[in-house]
Scaffold this active site. Structure first.
Site, short mmCIF file in Angstrom:
data_model
loop_
_atom_site.label_atom_id
_atom_site.label_comp_id
_atom_site.label_asym_id
_atom_site.label_seq_id
_atom_site.Cartn_x
_atom_site.Cartn_y
_atom_site.Cartn_z
N SER A 178 0.83 -1.20 0.00
CA SER A 178 0.00 0.00 0.00
C SER A 178 0.86 1.25 0.00
O SER A 178 1.91 1.30 0.63
CB SER A 178 -0.92 0.02 1.22
N LYS B 208 -4.77 -6.50 3.67
CA LYS B 208 -4.69 -5.42 2.67
C LYS B 208 -6.08 -5.08 2.13
O LYS B 208 -6.40 -3.91 1.89
CB LYS B 208 -3.77 -5.83 1.53
N HIS C 2 -7.79 -3.04 4.72
CA HIS C 2 -7.17 -1.71 4.64
C HIS C 2 -7.85 -0.89 3.55
O HIS C 2 -8.19 0.28 3.74
CB HIS C 2 -5.67 -1.87 4.35
N ASN C 3 -8.04 -1.48 2.38
CA ASN C 3 -8.65 -0.76 1.26
C ASN C 3 -10.11 -0.41 1.53
O ASN C 3 -10.59 0.65 1.14
CB ASN C 3 -8.52 -1.56 -0.02
N GLU D 271 -10.04 2.46 3.70
CA GLU D 271 -9.64 3.60 2.86
C GLU D 271 -10.86 4.19 2.13
O GLU D 271 -11.02 5.41 2.06
CB GLU D 271 -8.59 3.14 1.86
#
Length: 502
Positions: free
Chosen positions: A132, A204, A207-208, A211
């Site tokens: 990232s 991940k 995380h996105n 985001e």
């Protein structure tokens, strides 16, 4: 002088691949590179002749494999899905047992689980690593989330720790390079072993999803300042810049301030943000997070609303047509204190952010049970402090929360977050109410507040819902005066409607 064999290799020389390769070479590691288009490989190597570690261009997969020190280590940075599988198949034909393949793309974690198992059966080791930070992060220090064979990660660890972003051990603040664009040394690397098989890519993905939520919340704060206060982009830029000095200090707040003060490069007069068409794209990871939350039975409404907000933005022509037919509240000027409302929007943004992260971490907490992973949530928050898109001062508070209680059920239960929301929730409620009153869409602010109110409720109206399910589908129910796990059913068609034990 070039080494006989490279420390690592990389396949896929699009921008991310080129930048990560240069980052690795800048830290003194010799790296072999391969691209399906040989001309691209040759140009890349020719354009970067003096890296500390050195770049070695290769024309075939056989040459690529032969150039690597054993056990071979090769990073794949190509399009997720079939393209990744094709490259893996190619490497299988030239690699040997014990060699390591690293997928650095945005892979679906279930694909990573499948690939790790298949390669393990062939004697090869596989790491699925989230990367990232975008192009700049890949070049000067990303946040890296590796999962897979733990022994294989030990082989990769010196390189991953060298190229990752760094944060200060005490404060958790990102450490910049000595000069702009210079690789960072010292500090705590923003990488750690996440867990087995698909754990890295799963984290991940979450995380996105987080985001997506962060970005939509910021957009709602922008929309509220525009719609309620009539503030121009330049005025908002100053507000976001000020917010970036406090609790909301983050990369996304920082770039929002920069974007809002930018003039249109073409007209030189209009605000840049005003000439950008209001249709948002997406690559799917936010959707994956939301779908997985539904599959897992975990409430993540704020993340899901951020995905839906992008979906509704995409139907621009339909919205334009609807705007001529569907009417909202009459336009009026906000007559309260401008300063107080700006602070209230700040508080609503921060509280909503807390709820969004609470949802993401609850999702990871459930996934670790489903997939038998052992995730360290404090470390995950720590490696997101630098390099990645959601890097923020706020993440240090999450690390501290899990240091206080590694088994924390929900971030909202941590003393810091509990106290913060308690102090700010009056402003939060005010903003959500005003958004509804003035007809300004604020889906993530609203859903986050509903999540908070639902989570703090000892009793929800699901009792009526379950009674409905028992009525039309004999789905049974539990009683408040009986132990959990004991189910009953009312024989609704019978005149006396007797209760039966299920």
């Amino acid at each position: 002088m070039a080494k006989t064999h490279s420390d690592i290799g990389l396949i896929g020389l699009a921008v991310m691949g080129q930048n990560l390769a240069l980052n690795i070479a800048d830290h003194g590691f010799q790296i072999s590179v391969y691209n399906r288009t040989v001309e691209k490989t040759d140009k890349f190597v020719a354009d970067n002749p003096n890296t500390p570690g050195g770049l070695v261009g290769t024309k075939t997969l056989q040459e690529f494999a032969a150039s690597l020190a054993k056990p071979r280590k090769a990073i794949i940075l190509v399009q997720a899905g079939k393209a990744t599988d094709a490259v893996i198949d190619g490497l299988v034909s030239v690699f040997e047992p014990g060699d390591i393949i690293i997928d650095g793309g945005n892979a679906l974690w279930t694909d990573t689980i499948r690939r790790e198992k298949a390669l393990r059966e062939k004697g090869l080791r596989f790491i699925g690593s989230g990367v990232s930070g975008g192009e700049e992060g890949a070049r000067f220090g990303p946040s890296l989330m590796p999962g897979g064979d733990p022994a294989a990660f030990k082989e990769l660890k010196p390189i991953w720790e060298a190229v990752a972003a760094k944060v200060d051990a005490k404060t958790g603040k990102p450490i910049p390079g000595a000069k702009p664009g210079q690789p960072v040394t010292g500090g705590v690397p923003c990488t750690t072993y996440i867990g087995e098989n698909g754990a890295g890519h799963y984290v991940k993905m979450v995380h996105n999803g987080i985001e997506y939520g962060d970005m939509q919340m910021i957009c709602e704060a922008y929309a509220l300042m525009s719609g309620l206060l009539g503030l121009k982009p330049a005025e908002q830029a100053a507000i976001f810049a000020e917010w970036n000095k406090g609790a909301l200090d983050s990369f996304l707040i920082e770039i929002t301030a920069d974007i809002l003060q930018q003039k249109d490069p073409k007209t030189k007069k209009k605000a840049f943000v005003d000439i950008v068409l209001d249709t948002a794209g997406q690559k799917g990871t936010g959707k994956w997070t939301s779908v997985n939350a539904l599959d897992m039975g975990v409430a993540a409404p704020t993340i899901a609303e951020s995905v839906f907000a992008r979906c509704i933005s995409a139907i621009k022509e339909e919205r334009v047509a609807a705007s001529k037919i569907l009417k909202g509240p009459a336009k009026k000027n906000y007559r309260g204190s401008k300063k107080a409302l700006i602070q209230a929007i700040h508080d609503a943004l921060y509280c909503s952010k807390i709820c969004s992260y609470a949802q993401g971490f609850q999702l990871m907490r459930t996934a670790q049970k489903e997939y038998n992973w052992k995730l360290n949530f404090g470390e995950i928050a720590q490696i997101w402090r630098g390099g990645c898109i959601i890097r923020a001062a706020f993440l240090q508070k999450i690390t501290e929360a899990y240091a206080r209680n590694p088994d924390l059920a929900n971030l909202l239960l941590d003393p810091y977050f509990n106290k913060t929301v308690k102090a700010a929730q009056e402003n939060w409620r005010k903003v959500v109410s005003l958004a509804a009153e003035y007809g300004v869409p604020a889906p993530t602010f609203s859903s986050a507040l509903a999540y908070y109110d639902s989570y703090r409720s000892a009793r929800l109206p699901a009792n009526l819902l379950q009674a409905q399910r028992d009525y039309f589908g004999a789905h049974t129910y539990e009683r408040v005066d009986q132990p959990r796990g004991k189910f009953f059913h009312v024989d609704w068609p019978e005149a006396k409607r007797p209760q039966l034990e299920a």
